[in-house]
Design an enzyme around this catalytic site. Sequence first.
Site, PDB file in Angstrom:
ATOM      1  N   THR A  35      16.675 -18.139  56.430  1.00 39.01           N
ATOM      2  CA  THR A  35      16.730 -17.772  55.016  1.00 39.01           C
ATOM      3  C   THR A  35      16.686 -16.248  54.933  1.00 39.01           C
ATOM      4  O   THR A  35      15.718 -15.629  55.369  1.00 39.01           O
ATOM      5  CB  THR A  35      15.528 -18.374  54.257  1.00 39.01           C
ATOM      6  OG1 THR A  35      15.580 -19.794  54.375  1.00 39.01           O
ATOM      7  CG2 THR A  35      15.566 -17.983  52.782  1.00 39.01           C
TER       8      THR A  35
ATOM      9  N   LYS B 273      20.522 -20.895  49.085  1.00 35.98           N
ATOM     10  CA  LYS B 273      19.254 -21.195  49.762  1.00 35.98           C
ATOM     11  C   LYS B 273      18.101 -20.521  49.034  1.00 35.98           C
ATOM     12  O   LYS B 273      17.038 -21.133  48.836  1.00 35.98           O
ATOM     13  CB  LYS B 273      19.305 -20.728  51.223  1.00 35.98           C
ATOM     14  CG  LYS B 273      18.036 -21.032  52.026  1.00 35.98           C
ATOM     15  CD  LYS B 273      17.870 -22.507  52.320  1.00 35.98           C
ATOM     16  CE  LYS B 273      16.471 -22.898  52.811  1.00 35.98           C
ATOM     17  NZ  LYS B 273      16.124 -22.427  54.135  1.00 35.98           N
TER      18      LYS B 273
ATOM     19  N   LYS C 277       6.906 -15.850  52.776  1.00 39.46           N
ATOM     20  CA  LYS C 277       8.135 -15.290  53.333  1.00 39.46           C
ATOM     21  C   LYS C 277       9.328 -15.556  52.398  1.00 39.46           C
ATOM     22  O   LYS C 277      10.027 -14.617  51.988  1.00 39.46           O
ATOM     23  CB  LYS C 277       8.398 -15.925  54.703  1.00 39.46           C
ATOM     24  CG  LYS C 277       9.704 -15.546  55.354  1.00 39.46           C
ATOM     25  CD  LYS C 277       9.837 -16.179  56.738  1.00 39.46           C
ATOM     26  CE  LYS C 277      10.221 -17.655  56.710  1.00 39.46           C
ATOM     27  NZ  LYS C 277      11.573 -17.928  56.201  1.00 39.46           N
TER      28      LYS C 277
END
Lengths: 299, 299
Positions: A97, A173, A241
Amino acid sequence: MTTQTAAVIGLGSMGYGVASSLLRAGHTVHGFDINPDSMARFVSEGGAEGAMADVAGNCDVVISVVINAAQTETVLFGDDGIVPHLKPGTVVMSCATVAPDFAREMEAKCHEAGCLYLDAPISGGPQRSAKGELSVLASGTPDAFDKARPCLDAMASQVYELGDEAGPGSAMKAINQMLVGINLAGMAEALTFGMTQGVSPEKFAEIIPQCAGTSWVLENRVPHVVAGDYTPLSAVDIWPKDLGICLDVAHSAKFGAPVTAAALQQWLAAQGSGLGREDDAALVKVYARNAGLDLPGKS
Amino acid sequence: MTTQTAAVIGLGSMGYGVASSLLRAGHTVHGFDINPDSMARFVSEGGAEGAMADVAGNCDVVISVVINAAQTETVLFGDDGIVPHLKPGTVVMSCATVAPDFAREMEAKCHEAGCLYLDAPISGGPQRSAKGELSVLASGTPDAFDKARPCLDAMASQVYELGDEAGPGSAMKAINQMLVGINLAGMAEALTFGMTQGVSPEKFAEIIPQCAGTSWVLENRVPHVVAGDYTPLSAVDIWPKDLGICLDVAHSAKFGAPVTAAALQQWLAAQGSGLGREDDAALVKVYARNAGLDLPGKS
């Protein structure tokens, strides 16, 4: 069926499943990881041997399944990066990602090196990865899709083709992760709020999935809370994250994302209080601690 | 089938559907509203006539379908309230979203007056209300459930029985509204975030419902955004009210709900900028305006 030679870089919970799925489909697969035990285990299960610099030139497909943009850049273009060793026309699939701009930068550098590039973030978790049933949110040139197809077919049950250049795959995403990070935080907040009103996690799990407040992640994670089982399927550490990436991208676009930002604070509290390696349903523990509530299972 | 005499107080978008569903099931139904046109329309469709004070003593069931706790208290116990006129054993069903403590207080006052009480928030929206297919999150004594059963059967396709006293029904409704309010805000935030990255609402609507980030409300409301149609099925105005109730209840329980609080700020911005009467999918307009984005449909 076309059999290919592939390198899978990163044999963590997601990458190991990808590499194993390619093996099962009959491809020749080299697995690389900073952990030599993971590499040895993969060879013992049928993985091909050889140092990266020696075998890279034989690869049709390189699949990078590392944690983030920094690791992606290192494994592709760092001092021991694989791209300079690839033959022209090899496709590089990047599954981490990352920000859409970073994906575009990687695509440009791979094109410069004579390689193809697929912006190909994955979702589905380790269990679906092991079964070759991931979802891939992919964008890239038609050539890149064609070259990657046999490996995509082996690792994924669904491949969304989102455009003919890098960027849209990573964008979709990020959108999905924003929603999952918010919906999970909402689940944790509402479940523990309910406990303050005498609604047990069991009752929540029985009723809410039938109501308008339900979400895919709620139905998937609430059983972990009811069972008191925080064995990590998807870990808390992912969310600071990934929501951080979402907010960085949003910041660059001058887009205010206050709900994402609020959710991120809760994920950071979970990480900061030592829950990072637990299943992400453990976010309920932050709320329960703050409200003096006893969750089901071992305390 | 047992036919009953019922009073429905509040003939708004939800209450009118309840009253009509009871009529269709063969009950005698008196409809009351501050708007005389709504009352006249209901009579023209088969509703029973008569002033509240005159007919109250004939009622088996009173169903209050008003907006909030203040209106509930007024219609039940205010100067022209119905409860003092009821015969012993009449069941009072209260359908507004209220705090569990308020529901307990209403139950106690109804018991004092010799009546039964059902804490019975409803969900499903006006369309399901009109069809008699609501969901009811109900709690109350077994006697209250028994007495209300014929009317519950007429108005709802699902009745969740959550306990033998008032409180749990309203608690579960608050939990559900917290989740819907958060998930809707997350949908609005992620959809417009995607637009900054070149992902159209159409593409979002095509891909995200198949991904882990999906939720019931996302799948239900995204088509409104794609169509640019903000005809109110569930209005923006509901959310400052209902998330306000959630946060009041949370405050009383010393429960911090930061994601709910962040979502509420966005709902308030929608209400403050004149979107209150639009469909709640119109929350996207707050984000779009702030980010300089053009949504589909009429601007």
